[in-house]
Design an enzyme around this catalytic site. Structure first.
Site, PDB file in Angstrom:
ATOM      1  N   LYS A 120       0.825  -1.203   0.000  1.00 22.06           N
ATOM      2  CA  LYS A 120       0.000   0.000   0.000  1.00 22.06           C
ATOM      3  C   LYS A 120       0.866   1.262   0.000  1.00 22.06           C
ATOM      4  O   LYS A 120       0.621   2.195  -0.774  1.00 22.06           O
ATOM      5  CB  LYS A 120      -0.914   0.024   1.230  1.00 22.06           C
ATOM      6  CG  LYS A 120      -1.916   1.186   1.207  1.00 22.06           C
ATOM      7  CD  LYS A 120      -2.519   1.458   2.556  1.00 22.06           C
ATOM      8  CE  LYS A 120      -1.562   2.245   3.434  1.00 22.06           C
ATOM      9  NZ  LYS A 120      -2.161   2.682   4.712  1.00 22.06           N
ATOM     10  N   ASP A 138      -6.421   1.022   1.092  1.00 20.83           N
ATOM     11  CA  ASP A 138      -6.428   1.138   2.551  1.00 20.83           C
ATOM     12  C   ASP A 138      -7.777   0.639   3.061  1.00 20.83           C
ATOM     13  O   ASP A 138      -8.544   0.032   2.305  1.00 20.83           O
ATOM     14  CB  ASP A 138      -6.156   2.587   2.983  1.00 20.83           C
ATOM     15  CG  ASP A 138      -7.302   3.529   2.623  1.00 20.83           C
ATOM     16  OD1 ASP A 138      -8.253   3.109   1.909  1.00 20.83           O
ATOM     17  OD2 ASP A 138      -7.255   4.692   3.049  1.00 20.83           O
TER      18      ASP A 138
END
Length: 220
Positions: A120, A138
């Site tokens: 991420k 997320d």
């Protein structure tokens, strides 16, 4: 969700959040990298409060490395997992100086080799820092991917893969930003209200919630 509906969904989100961007405050790619590492399990507000004093004093990898763990902790101690993050950031600074001439690499594999940097974080840096059409997943993006039916998935990696398949090319550079804004301010985990949602028609969620007066209007 089919691609045509996804296109409409992102068109509406782009109009709802025309200036969608990361809420982390930074001036360089290195500062972006540090801010994203700090943001794990922390709010952007808390990270910005810490980096407001951190970055002016230690704006580069070499400067931050000289600060040491104690110097770094003075600024970030109120952020969750601060001791671990401080160690990872210092290790990352050392690697950047030794292997990348002090620059943040524009390469996923190289980014993910840095301490404290996962998929991420790498996606955020590649997108925000280099303009790559990556999608960072997320908690907000993952929740909306499943809740709306846009990209039903069991984990973040699967969500990223499916989003890259369904999101039209023109929306990919900003896709995760739109979804984050929508998830953070409208389609929250618990207190969501579909009456104020611009993509309620495209959303496939079976438990849509409306205010009583709005429900009456919709049924007329």
């Amino acid at each position: 969700m089919d691609r045509k509906t996804a296109d409409t969904l992102f068109l509406k989100l782009s109009r709802r959040f025309p200036k969608a961007k990361s809420e982390l405050e930074y001036e360089t790619r290195f500062q972006l990298l540090v801010a994203v590492i700090l943001s794990a399990q922390a709010t952007d507000v808390s990270v910005n409060a810490a980096t407001a004093t951190l970055f002016p004093q230690y704006p580069t990898p070499s400067a931050m490395l000289k600060a040491g763990e104690k110097g770094l902790l003075k600024h970030i101690r109120r952020i969750g997992l601060a001791p671990t993050k401080a160690k990872n950031i210092l290790k990352t600074c050392k690697i950047l100086l030794e292997k990348f001439d002090g620059e943040v690499p524009e390469n996923r594999e190289a980014l993910e080799s840095l301490p404290g940097v996962g998929r991420k974080t790498a996606n955020v840096v590649l997108n925000e820092g280099f303009g790559h059409p990556t999608i960072a997943v997320d908690t907000h993006v993952f929740r909306l991917s499943n809740r709306t039916g846009l990209a039903p998935s069991k984990n973040t990696v699967e969500a990223e893969t499916r989003l890259l398949e369904i999101v039209p090319k023109k929306w990919k550079p900003n896709a995760h930003r739109y979804l984050i804004m929508q998830g953070r301010y409208v389609c929250k985990a618990k207190n969501y209200n579909c009456s104020h949602c611009v993509i309620v028609q495209e959303c496939e969620f079976s438990d849509k919630r409306f205010l009583a007066e709005e429900t009456v209007k919709l049924n007329k």
